[in-house]
Design an enzyme around this catalytic site. Structure first.
Site, PDB file in Angstrom:
ATOM      1  N   ASP A 103      -5.286  -4.287  -7.738  1.00  0.00           N
ATOM      2  CA  ASP A 103      -6.668  -4.719  -7.510  1.00  0.00           C
ATOM      3  C   ASP A 103      -6.692  -5.829  -6.458  1.00  0.00           C
ATOM      4  OD1 ASP A 103      -7.385  -3.018  -9.532  1.00  0.00           O
ATOM      5  OD2 ASP A 103      -7.402  -4.584 -11.066  1.00  0.00           O
TER       6      ASP A 103
HETATM    7  N1  URA Z   1      -3.786  -3.133 -13.888  1.00  0.00           N
HETATM    8  C1  URA Z   1      -4.915  -3.744 -13.491  1.00  0.00           C
HETATM    9  O1  URA Z   1      -5.832  -3.940 -14.281  1.00  0.00           O
HETATM   10  N2  URA Z   1      -4.993  -4.153 -12.234  1.00  0.00           N
HETATM   11  C2  URA Z   1      -3.983  -4.010 -11.323  1.00  0.00           C
HETATM   12  O2  URA Z   1      -4.121  -4.424 -10.183  1.00  0.00           O
HETATM   13  C3  URA Z   1      -2.819  -3.371 -11.769  1.00  0.00           C
HETATM   14  C4  URA Z   1      -2.738  -2.927 -13.058  1.00  0.00           C
END
Ligand code: URA
Length: 242
Positions: A103
């Protein structure tokens, strides 16, 4: 491979620009001036120079980055910065792409490569390699959560995750944990914690298969090439059942 394609690939401009450059006689292959853009060369074996500088041509590039928050794990975006904006020109010309997504606000280990086969191997649902995250959690993470994660967590859309290993590093109003998962569902870690009524306030990936992030070596925003040994380890990485 044609010399004009190779020179364009390593950043000497468009094919048209490369053609012009070739005409000036600055390009040599095995010491011989080459002016014909159609000339075939073997980048693995031939010594190719431009103005006497040797051109290092690599078909594949494998990078490990310590991703900072604020960058998209994408190759391009009209408005926001992507992890490719952190690469030097010499690496960006090989057109690597992120192996899976983190993310925008997630930090940590991100692999980038232009080797589609290896990327597919690491991400295909059948072969998902384990990924471990460090997170801070708003709320007290309990042994009950550890058990729930072990059997699989039902997400907001009804999907039951594969088993995950949750390790409590510190429990309190704000907890610290390590969690290892073998899938890559959208916002998976955040949604797993939401399912048990808690909120991820910081998330960082610290390992992917056999590759671990060394934060002494790679500060946030830095990256380096993987070693031959690391690439071999990734190729050999097997899916595991948690
Ligand atoms: N899980 C998440 O919630 N975000 C990420 O970036 C990676 C795994």
């Amino acid at each position: 491979m044609r010399i004009d394609k190779l020179l364009a690939n390593v950043g000497f401009g468009t094919r048209k620009e490369v053609k012009k450059m070739l005409k000036t006689g600055v390009v040599k292959v095995e010491g011989e001036v080459i002016k014909d853009p159609k000339t075939h060369v073997n980048p693995e074996e031939d010594t190719i120079t431009v103005n006497e500088d040797i051109i290092e041509y690599k078909e594949f590039v494998y990078l490990i980055m310590n991703k900072p928050a604020g960058y998209l794990s994408a190759t391009e975006d009209e408005y926001q910065e992507t992890v490719l904006d952190l690469l030097e020109m010499g690496d960006a010309v090989c057109q690597p792409f992120p192996v899976g997504r983190l993310d925008k606000d997630t930090e940590g280990l991100l692999l980038l490569t232009n080797d589609g086969q290896l990327s597919h191997q690491l991400l295909s649902p059948k072969k998902h390699v384990p990924k471990t995250y460090y997170a801070t959690i708003l709320g007290e993470v309990t042994d009950r959560d550890v058990q729930v994660f072990k059997t699989g967590v039902e997400l907001d859309d009804g999907y039951l995750t594969k088993p995950a290993i949750l390790e409590i590093l510190r429990s309190g109003d704000e907890s610290e944990i390590h969690v290892t998962i073998t899938e890559g569902k959208y916002h998976q870690v955040k949604r797993m914690f939401e399912s048990v009524g808690k909120k991820v306030t910081y998330l960082k990936r610290i390992s992917m298969g056999p590759i671990r992030l060394d934060e002494e070596e790679l500060k946030t925003g830095e990256y380096r090439e993987l070693t031959e040994e690391e690439i071999e380890e990734l190729r050999a990485a097997q899916p595991i059942q948690l």
